[in-house]
Design an enzyme around this catalytic site. Structure first.
Site, short mmCIF file in Angstrom:
data_model
loop_
_atom_site.label_atom_id
_atom_site.label_comp_id
_atom_site.label_asym_id
_atom_site.label_seq_id
_atom_site.Cartn_x
_atom_site.Cartn_y
_atom_site.Cartn_z
CE1 TYR A 144 -19.18 -29.43 -23.32
CE2 TYR A 144 -19.26 -31.51 -22.07
CZ TYR A 144 -19.06 -30.95 -23.44
OH TYR A 144 -18.87 -31.46 -24.66
CG ASP A 239 -13.24 -24.32 -19.92
OD1 ASP A 239 -13.91 -25.52 -20.07
OD2 ASP A 239 -13.45 -23.27 -20.75
CE LYS A 267 -18.51 -22.61 -26.16
NZ LYS A 267 -19.72 -23.53 -27.03
P1 KE4 Z 1 -15.87 -27.49 -28.08
O1 KE4 Z 1 -15.06 -28.73 -27.93
O2 KE4 Z 1 -17.31 -28.07 -28.04
O3 KE4 Z 1 -15.29 -26.54 -29.07
O4 KE4 Z 1 -15.71 -26.69 -26.52
C1 KE4 Z 1 -16.05 -27.64 -25.27
C2 KE4 Z 1 -16.18 -26.59 -24.34
C3 KE4 Z 1 -15.54 -26.46 -23.40
N1 KE4 Z 1 -15.40 -25.70 -22.30
C4 KE4 Z 1 -16.69 -24.93 -22.17
C5 KE4 Z 1 -16.84 -23.81 -21.04
C6 KE4 Z 1 -17.73 -25.07 -23.02
O5 KE4 Z 1 -18.81 -24.43 -23.07
C7 KE4 Z 1 -17.63 -26.05 -24.03
C8 KE4 Z 1 -18.69 -26.27 -25.12
N2 KE4 Z 1 -19.88 -25.81 -24.91
C9 KE4 Z 1 -21.03 -26.36 -25.33
C10 KE4 Z 1 -22.23 -25.48 -24.91
N3 KE4 Z 1 -22.92 -26.00 -23.81
C11 KE4 Z 1 -20.93 -26.61 -26.67
C12 KE4 Z 1 -22.31 -27.13 -27.61
C13 KE4 Z 1 -22.42 -28.60 -27.98
O6 KE4 Z 1 -21.54 -29.37 -27.23
O7 KE4 Z 1 -22.68 -28.77 -28.83
#
Ligand code: KE4
Length: 426
Positions: A144, A239, A267
Site C-alpha cells: 500500500y 516506498d 511518518k
Molecule cells: P499517508 O498518506 O497515510 O501519510 O501515507 C501513505 C502510506 C504510503 N506508504 C506506506 C508504505 C504506508 O504505510 C502508508 C500509510 N500507512 C498506513 C498504515 N497501514 C496509514 C494508516 C492509515 O491509512 O490510516
C-alpha cells in the site's frame, strides 16, 4: 472496560464523518466493535476518553518511534509554534531537514518535502514518468502506497495485464498503466518487464511490506529488482514511508544494502505532524519544478512546525535507539512464539526490527497470498481480548505492529502476560 463516552462520541462522529473516522482502518471494521476515542498519550501508553489505559502498539501507524508526547519533540513544537506555524516562503528548518535526510540516506542527493506519504509517492511516480518519459508502473500485491489513484489497483486478470481499480471513483484509464505482480515473485517481474520492455517508468515496492501485516523480501529479491531495473533503465522506487528511519537510520535500503533510484518517506520524519518527502539523485530530482518540467507543489510543504517536530524526532535517533528497538522486538517475538506454541494456536510471527505481525496461520508468510490464509476471526478475538487487557494492537490482521523506544522491559512483560491470558482462550 467501560467505554460509554467513546460510544457516545462515535455515535456523534458517525453523523458528521463518513464511517465516524478520518481514515478507514480506525473504524475497527476488520475486527468488529467500535473504536475508542483517544484523549492523551505518553510514552508507550494511550488513554481513552473513559480514562482507560492501553499499551499502544499502533504508535499512530509508525511516527511514534520514541513513544508519544516525547518531551524533546513537544518542546520543539512549542518553541517553533511561538514563531509562527507556516510562512509559505523558504525557512531554515526545511533546509536542515533536507540535509538531515541526505546525510542519513546515501541514495538521496536531493529531497522535496510534502505533507503525507501519499503525496510523496504520488509525486515520485509522476517524477519517474517525467524523467524516463515512460508511462507504466509496476507495484506489488499487498503493498500500500497511500491512496494514489494510479496505485489503488488490484492485479489484472493475468499478471501481464494492466490492473483493475481497487476503489470506486478510480477510472480504468487511471490504472491502465499500472501492473501488479506478487511480492517476492522474480519470474512474474521478469515476464512483465519483458512484455512491457521500454515502457516501464518505475517499479515501486515497500522494501519490507508493512500493509498486509509484515513480510520481507526473500534473500536476493531486492538485489534482483535492482539489477533488472538497471538493465531496463527503469527507476527502482523504495516506498520507505513506514520503514524509513525505523529499520535503520538509513532505512530498509541500509538494512538490505540496496541503492534505489527514488525513495519516499513520511511518518517518523514528521515527529507526529503531517510530513512526507521523496528524494533521489540530483539529475532525477532536478526534473522537478521550478527547475524541470515535472510539476509538484504544496502550501504547507516544509512548514517550520512540522520540520521542528521531525528534526527533533530524527535527532533522537542513534545507534542505541536501533539496538533497543531490536532487543524489545526480539523479546516480544520470542515470547509470542513460545506462548502460541504452548497454547497450541497456529501463529506465524514475522518481524523486522520494530515492525511485527502475528499471523494466525501455520504456514510461512512471504506474500499477500500467504497472509490471506490467516484466520481473521481468531485474530479479531485476539485483538478484543488484548484490548480488554489494556493492550492496543493494530485493529486488523493485515497491519504492522510498531514498537517504540518507550516499550521497555516492563511494557513487554505486561504485554506477554496479557497475550498468555488471551491466547489460552482462543
Ligand atoms: P499517508 O498518506 O497515510 O501519510 O501515507 C501513505 C502510506 C504510503 N506508504 C506506506 C508504505 C504506508 O504505510 C502508508 C500509510 N500507512 C498506513 C498504515 N497501514 C496509514 C494508516 C492509515 O491509512 O490510516
Amino acid at each position: 472496560m467501560n467505554r460509554e463516552k467513546s460510544q457516545k462520541l462515535f455515535a456523534q462522529a458517525l453523523n458528521a464523518i463518513p464511517g465516524g473516522v478520518n481514515s478507514p482502518v480506525r473504524a475497527f471494521r476488520a475486527v468488529g466493535g467500535e473504536p475508542f476515542f483517544a484523549v492523551r498519550a505518553q510514552g508507550a501508553r494511550i488513554w481513552d476518553v473513559d480514562d482507560n489505559e492501553y499499551l499502544d502498539y499502533v504508535g499512530t501507524w509508525g511516527p511514534a518511534i520514541h513513544g508519544h508526547a516525547n518531551p524533546v519533540i513537544i518542546e520543539a513544537i512549542r518553541e517553533a509554534a511561538g514563531r509562527g506555524t507556516s510562512f509559505g516562503i523558504p525557512n531554515p528548518l526545511e533546509v536542515e531537514m533536507a540535509q538531515w535526510i541526505i546525510d542519513a540516506v546515501p541514495s538521496v542527493q536531493k529531497v522535496r518535502l510534502c505533507n503525507s506519504g501519499t503525496e510523496a509517492v504520488m509525486s515520485a511516480i509522476r517524477l519517474a514518468r517525467g524523467f524516463t518519459q515512460r508511462d507504466n508502473i509496476i507495484k506489488f500485491e499487498g503493498c500500500y502506497h497511500g491512496h494514489v489513484d494510479s496505485l489503488l489497483v488490484k492485479a489484472g486478470s493475468g499478471a501481464l495485464t494492466f490492473g483493475n481499480p481497487d476503489s470506486a471513483g478510480v477510472p480504468n484509464a487511471f490504472v491502465q498503466h499500472t501492473l501488479v505482480v506478487p511480492y517476492n515473485d522474480e519470474a512474474a517481474v521478469r515476464r512483465v518487464m519483458e512484455a512491457h520492455r521500454g515502457k516501464v517508468a518505475g517499479i515501486i515496492i515497500e522494501p519490507v511490506a508493512g500493509n498486509a501485516g509484515v513480510y520481507e523480501p526473500r534473500p536476493g529479491f531486492l538485489e534482483f529488482l535492482r539489477q533488472i531495473t538497471s538493465e531496463h533503465d527503469t527507476l527502482l522506487i523504495f516506498d520507505e514511508v513506514m520503514t524509513g528511519f525505523r529499520l535503520a537510520r538509513g532505512g530498509a535500503q541500509e538494512l538490505y544494502g540496496i541503492t534505489p533510484d527514488l525513495s519516499c518517506f513520511g511518518k517518523i520524519i514528521g515527529g507526529g505532524l503531517p510530513v512526507g518527502a521523496f528524494g533521489g539523485r540530483r539529475e532525477t530530482m532536478d526534473f522537478l519544478a521550478p527547475l524541470g518540467p515535472v510539476y509538484q507543489a504544496g502550501t504547507l510543504s516544509g512548514n517550520p512546525l512540522a520540520m521542528a517536530a521531525g528534526l527533533a524526532s530524527l535527532k533522537l535517533l542513534n545507534r542505541e535507539t536501533y539496538k533497543q528497538l531490536e532487543s524489545s522486538g526480539e523479546a516480544l517475538e520470542k515470547g509470542l512464539r513460545e506462548i502460541a506454541t504452548l497454547a497450541k494456536v497456529p501463529v506465524t510471527v514475522n518481524r523486522v526490527g520494530s515492525m511485527i505481525c502475528a499471523y494466525f496461520t501455520s504456514g510461512s508468510v512471504w506474500n499477500l497470498e500467504d497472509a490471506m490464509r490467516s484466520d481473521r476471526v481468531r485474530f479479531a478475538k485476539f485483538f478484543h481480548g488484548l484490548l480488554e487487557e489494556g493492550i492496543y494492537v493494530a485493529p486488523s490482521q493485515f497491519e504492522a505492529g510498531f514498537i517504540s523506544t518507550a516499550h521497555g522491559g516492563v511494557e513487554i512483560d505486561l504485554t506477554l502476560r496479557a497475550i498468555e491470558k488471551v491466547m489460552s482462550k482462543l
